[in-house]
Design a protein around this motif. Structure first.
Motif, PDB file in Angstrom:
ATOM      1  N   ALA A 159      41.891  33.794  39.480  1.00  0.00           N
ATOM      2  CA  ALA A 159      41.072  34.897  38.963  1.00  0.00           C
ATOM      3  C   ALA A 159      41.830  35.673  37.882  1.00  0.00           C
ATOM      4  CB  ALA A 159      40.671  35.824  40.102  1.00  0.00           C
ATOM      5  N   LYS A 160      43.108  35.924  38.122  1.00  0.00           N
ATOM      6  CA  LYS A 160      43.924  36.695  37.183  1.00  0.00           C
ATOM      7  C   LYS A 160      44.009  36.008  35.830  1.00  0.00           C
ATOM      8  CE  LYS A 160      48.640  38.510  36.590  1.00  0.00           C
ATOM      9  NZ  LYS A 160      49.978  38.682  37.225  1.00  0.00           N
ATOM     10  N   TYR A 161      44.205  34.688  35.824  1.00  0.00           N
ATOM     11  CA  TYR A 161      44.378  33.953  34.562  1.00  0.00           C
ATOM     12  C   TYR A 161      43.100  33.233  34.129  1.00  0.00           C
ATOM     13  CZ  TYR A 161      49.337  34.901  35.210  1.00  0.00           C
ATOM     14  OH  TYR A 161      50.566  35.529  35.369  1.00  0.00           O
ATOM     15  N   LYS A 162      42.004  33.486  34.830  1.00  0.00           N
ATOM     16  CA  LYS A 162      40.688  32.919  34.482  1.00  0.00           C
ATOM     17  C   LYS A 162      40.746  31.384  34.409  1.00  0.00           C
ATOM     18  CE  LYS A 162      39.019  37.018  32.007  1.00  0.00           C
ATOM     19  NZ  LYS A 162      40.107  37.906  32.494  1.00  0.00           N
ATOM     20  N   LEU A 163      41.244  30.783  35.484  1.00  0.00           N
ATOM     21  CA  LEU A 163      41.397  29.326  35.548  1.00  0.00           C
ATOM     22  C   LEU A 163      40.252  28.649  36.301  1.00  0.00           C
ATOM     23  CD1 LEU A 163      45.197  29.209  36.509  1.00  0.00           C
ATOM     24  CD2 LEU A 163      44.185  29.149  34.214  1.00  0.00           C
ATOM     25  N   ILE A 164      39.783  29.301  37.360  1.00  0.00           N
ATOM     26  CA  ILE A 164      38.726  28.739  38.200  1.00  0.00           C
ATOM     27  C   ILE A 164      37.783  29.864  38.592  1.00  0.00           C
ATOM     28  CG2 ILE A 164      38.173  27.543  40.364  1.00  0.00           C
ATOM     29  CD1 ILE A 164      40.958  26.335  40.334  1.00  0.00           C
ATOM     30  N   ASP A 165      36.477  29.566  38.561  1.00  0.00           N
ATOM     31  CA  ASP A 165      35.481  30.548  38.982  1.00  0.00           C
ATOM     32  C   ASP A 165      34.756  29.993  40.208  1.00  0.00           C
ATOM     33  OD1 ASP A 165      33.291  32.288  39.287  1.00  0.00           O
ATOM     34  OD2 ASP A 165      33.304  32.774  37.138  1.00  0.00           O
ATOM     35  N   PHE A 166      35.144  30.495  41.380  1.00  0.00           N
ATOM     36  CA  PHE A 166      34.538  30.023  42.623  1.00  0.00           C
ATOM     37  C   PHE A 166      33.118  30.553  42.782  1.00  0.00           C
ATOM     38  CE2 PHE A 166      39.117  29.745  43.445  1.00  0.00           C
ATOM     39  CZ  PHE A 166      39.212  28.453  43.939  1.00  0.00           C
ATOM     40  N   GLU A 167      32.880  31.782  42.360  1.00  0.00           N
ATOM     41  CA  GLU A 167      31.549  32.372  42.511  1.00  0.00           C
ATOM     42  C   GLU A 167      30.539  31.687  41.599  1.00  0.00           C
ATOM     43  OE1 GLU A 167      31.750  36.573  41.970  1.00  0.00           O
ATOM     44  OE2 GLU A 167      33.036  36.901  43.729  1.00  0.00           O
ATOM     45  N   LEU A 168      30.971  31.283  40.412  1.00  0.00           N
ATOM     46  CA  LEU A 168      30.070  30.576  39.501  1.00  0.00           C
ATOM     47  C   LEU A 168      29.672  29.226  40.089  1.00  0.00           C
ATOM     48  CD1 LEU A 168      28.603  30.391  36.807  1.00  0.00           C
ATOM     49  CD2 LEU A 168      30.731  29.562  35.761  1.00  0.00           C
ATOM     50  N   GLY A 169      30.629  28.555  40.729  1.00  0.00           N
ATOM     51  CA  GLY A 169      30.308  27.287  41.388  1.00  0.00           C
ATOM     52  C   GLY A 169      29.299  27.472  42.503  1.00  0.00           C
ATOM     53  N   THR A 170      29.430  28.585  43.247  1.00  0.00           N
ATOM     54  CA  THR A 170      28.474  28.881  44.306  1.00  0.00           C
ATOM     55  C   THR A 170      27.088  29.126  43.728  1.00  0.00           C
ATOM     56  OG1 THR A 170      30.224  29.837  45.677  1.00  0.00           O
ATOM     57  CG2 THR A 170      27.955  30.442  46.208  1.00  0.00           C
ATOM     58  N   LYS A 171      27.039  29.806  42.583  1.00  0.00           N
ATOM     59  CA  LYS A 171      25.757  30.064  41.917  1.00  0.00           C
ATOM     60  C   LYS A 171      25.091  28.763  41.472  1.00  0.00           C
ATOM     61  CE  LYS A 171      23.963  31.907  37.558  1.00  0.00           C
ATOM     62  NZ  LYS A 171      24.317  32.582  36.288  1.00  0.00           N
ATOM     63  N   ILE A 172      25.887  27.873  40.884  1.00  0.00           N
ATOM     64  CA  ILE A 172      25.335  26.629  40.339  1.00  0.00           C
ATOM     65  C   ILE A 172      24.938  25.656  41.441  1.00  0.00           C
ATOM     66  CG2 ILE A 172      25.878  24.583  38.951  1.00  0.00           C
ATOM     67  CD1 ILE A 172      27.755  26.405  37.310  1.00  0.00           C
ATOM     68  N   THR A 173      25.800  25.527  42.446  1.00  0.00           N
ATOM     69  CA  THR A 173      25.580  24.527  43.497  1.00  0.00           C
ATOM     70  C   THR A 173      25.632  25.150  44.888  1.00  0.00           C
ATOM     71  OG1 THR A 173      26.634  22.877  42.074  1.00  0.00           O
ATOM     72  CG2 THR A 173      26.312  22.284  44.385  1.00  0.00           C
ATOM     73  N   GLY A 174      26.815  25.647  45.260  1.00  0.00           N
ATOM     74  CA  GLY A 174      27.032  26.211  46.585  1.00  0.00           C
ATOM     75  C   GLY A 174      28.519  26.380  46.793  1.00  0.00           C
ATOM     76  N   SER A 175      28.926  26.921  47.927  1.00  0.00           N
ATOM     77  CA  SER A 175      30.352  27.112  48.180  1.00  0.00           C
ATOM     78  C   SER A 175      31.042  25.754  48.287  1.00  0.00           C
ATOM     79  CB  SER A 175      30.559  27.898  49.475  1.00  0.00           C
ATOM     80  OG  SER A 175      30.030  27.189  50.579  1.00  0.00           O
ATOM     81  N   GLY A 176      32.275  25.716  47.816  1.00  0.00           N
ATOM     82  CA  GLY A 176      33.027  24.467  47.840  1.00  0.00           C
ATOM     83  C   GLY A 176      32.853  23.621  46.603  1.00  0.00           C
ATOM     84  N   PHE A 177      32.233  24.175  45.549  1.00  0.00           N
ATOM     85  CA  PHE A 177      32.030  23.464  44.283  1.00  0.00           C
ATOM     86  C   PHE A 177      32.547  24.350  43.134  1.00  0.00           C
ATOM     87  CE2 PHE A 177      28.934  21.709  47.185  1.00  0.00           C
ATOM     88  CZ  PHE A 177      28.938  20.345  46.908  1.00  0.00           C
ATOM     89  N   PRO A 178      33.867  24.445  42.949  1.00  0.00           N
ATOM     90  CA  PRO A 178      34.418  25.368  41.951  1.00  0.00           C
ATOM     91  C   PRO A 178      34.172  24.904  40.521  1.00  0.00           C
ATOM     92  CG  PRO A 178      36.168  24.032  42.882  1.00  0.00           C
ATOM     93  CD  PRO A 178      34.927  23.716  43.669  1.00  0.00           C
ATOM     94  N   VAL A 179      34.204  25.855  39.603  1.00  0.00           N
ATOM     95  CA  VAL A 179      34.114  25.569  38.165  1.00  0.00           C
ATOM     96  C   VAL A 179      35.486  25.845  37.544  1.00  0.00           C
ATOM     97  CG1 VAL A 179      33.033  26.186  35.971  1.00  0.00           C
ATOM     98  CG2 VAL A 179      31.672  26.166  38.083  1.00  0.00           C
ATOM     99  N   TYR A 180      36.097  24.812  36.980  1.00  0.00           N
ATOM    100  CA  TYR A 180      37.388  24.953  36.307  1.00  0.00           C
ATOM    101  C   TYR A 180      37.130  25.357  34.860  1.00  0.00           C
ATOM    102  CZ  TYR A 180      39.189  22.428  40.371  1.00  0.00           C
ATOM    103  OH  TYR A 180      39.513  22.052  41.650  1.00  0.00           O
ATOM    104  N   ILE A 181      37.895  26.316  34.364  1.00  0.00           N
ATOM    105  CA  ILE A 181      37.627  26.899  33.051  1.00  0.00           C
ATOM    106  C   ILE A 181      38.884  26.898  32.195  1.00  0.00           C
ATOM    107  CG2 ILE A 181      36.900  29.018  31.851  1.00  0.00           C
ATOM    108  CD1 ILE A 181      35.363  29.763  34.410  1.00  0.00           C
ATOM    109  N   ASP A 182      38.717  26.520  30.917  1.00  0.00           N
ATOM    110  CA  ASP A 182      39.771  26.656  29.909  1.00  0.00           C
ATOM    111  C   ASP A 182      41.089  26.049  30.386  1.00  0.00           C
ATOM    112  OD1 ASP A 182      40.826  27.375  27.439  1.00  0.00           O
ATOM    113  OD2 ASP A 182      41.340  29.399  28.096  1.00  0.00           O
TER     114      ASP A 182
END
Length: 423
Positions: free
Chosen positions: A148-171
């Motif tokens: 969260a601090k370095y904006k590497l993975i967004d777990f909440e966005l993955g939950t929005k798109i699919t559900g918990s346990g599907f993270p979105v890796y960023i940048d």
């Protein structure tokens, strides 16, 4: 699936192995032996009838040639009666073979003699360890805070798109993920493994072949429209490449590697052990698989374990290697080494790889054979391992390499990542 001859020849060994694996339905062994005796009796009766039909058919021709029509007609009636009996026996054989098969798939693989007794992970045997615990400041953060601090993975966005346990890796998080995949694949290729890029869904026969069905169907995602299963690991499509194949002995060992996303329902998982990257429904993994001569499989297992261990050493991670006890092993494995890395921020060990020898358990299901020096087909042995599973590796890399100025990237990854630090 264990070959049926083992039950006839080594009943006591089978029972002892099942006890070591903490298998409860020991009565199935006697049931299997009894059903197999019925099957063999029916097969013998069918073979005898077939021999009688062949013999009588020859005699009919000879009698007709000699003009003994009455005797020939009597033999024809006898042959017709035998053929009717043969049809009944064939139906009975088909039923009893299905019954025997359904019993055999309920029996797990036999553990190797070196597998320790035990029922829980706490009873696994530590074989060796390496690396050292990093000296982190009191302000150390777990990876879910670092991402969260370095904006590497967004777990909440993955939950929005699919559900918990599907993270979105960023940048930089996505770049680090890609760097790890490329590094792992290149390392395996340099170790003699041929790279494959297999499908991410398999049919029922493939899932059955490696032992996911009928044992783990509750943990797999099922695409019901076409009756396909999303793979829980690249082991499934890779090993099935050689299903129903006979390999020449000169081709052994077959060494394969592949990167795939993996999909696991992880039904019933909850609590602190599933936070962040610790347990996901979709994750990336690089797998290694070997199909080898039976005489070489345990030597190969040690080589594969050393291969994975060196990879952890290159990443500079503190690790330990465990020999799993009978009660903690998978249904299909004969011997498994688990690799765990130490998460300095969470202050706990996390499993990142399992390297297993399945002996003939998978190859018997898939009929993966090779021709030996006498041109006789026999079952090969199959082995596989993670080299490596990414989520917990990334978690430990982030946690163990954190510093006030940022997260340092291990030297071996810098050519793939493109920089030395995340900040």
């Amino acid at each position: 699936m264990l070959p049926i001859h083992l039950f006839r020849q080594n009943k006591e060994l089978i029972v002892d192995g099942l006890k070591k694996k903490n298998f409860k339905e020991l009565e199935l062994v006697d049931t299997i032996i009894s059903v197999d005796e019925k099957r063999r009796h029916l097969q013998s009766e069918s073979d005898n009838l077939a021999a009688s039909i062949n013999s009588a058919s020859k005699n009919i021709g000879q009698l007709m040639a000699k003009g003994n029509k009455e005797e020939a007609e009597a033999l024809k009636a006898e042959v017709s009666n035998h053929r009717d009996k043969t049809k009944l026996l064939a139906a009975q054989l088909a039923d009893i073979e299905t019954e025997l098969h359904d019993l055999l798939v309920r029996i797990p693989n036999m553990p190797h003699s070196s597998v320790p007794f035990g029922k829980t992970p706490e009873e696994n045997e530590v074989v060796r360890q390496g690396g050292s615990t990093p000296d982190l400041s009191a302000q150390k953060l777990p990876h879910w805070d670092l991402t969260a601090k370095y904006k590497l993975i967004d777990f909440e966005l993955g939950t929005k798109i699919t559900g918990s346990g599907f993270p979105v890796y960023i940048d930089q998080g996505a770049r680090l993920q890609r760097a790890l995949i490329s590094f792992f694949l290149n390392y395996n290729i340099d170790g003699g493994y041929k790279e494959y890029y297999p499908p991410y869904m398999v049919n029922e026969a493939s899932a059955y072949g490696t032992g996911q069905l009928p044992d783990k169907e509750g943990q797999m995602y099922h695409a019901t429209a076409d009756n396909f299963y999303l793979i829980p690991t690249a082991e499934v499509p890779l090993t099935n490449i050689f299903r129903d194949e006979i390999i020449s002995e000169q081709e052994l060992p077959v060494k394969m590697t592949a990167y795939t996303p993996c999909f696991r329902r992880e039904a019933g998982s909850y609590g602190k052990d599933v936070r962040g990257l610790n347990r996901l429904h979709q994750f990336d993994k690089v797998e290694i698989v070997q199909i080898v001569h039976p005489d070489k499989s345990y030597e190969t297992l040690e080589e594969m374990a050393a291969h994975v261990e060196h990879l952890l050493q290159l990443l500079g991670l503190q690790y330990r290697v465990l020999r799993l006890c009978g009660g903690d092993m998978s249904f299909t494995s004969a011997l498994t080494y688990d690799f765990e890395v130490y998460s300095a921020a969470q202050e706990r060990w996390l499993e990142v790889s399992s390297v297993s020898n399945f002996e003939v358990y998978q190859t018997n299901r898939m009929k993966i054979r090779f021709k030996d020096g006498g041109n006789k087909a026999q079952l090969a042995h199959s082995l596989n391992g993670s080299s490596l599973a990414l989520p917990r590796i990334m978690a430990c890399l982030l946690e163990n390499n954190q510093a006030p100025e940022g997260i340092h990237i291990p030297e071996v990854l810098r050519p793939y990542f493109g920089k030395a630090i995340i900040n």
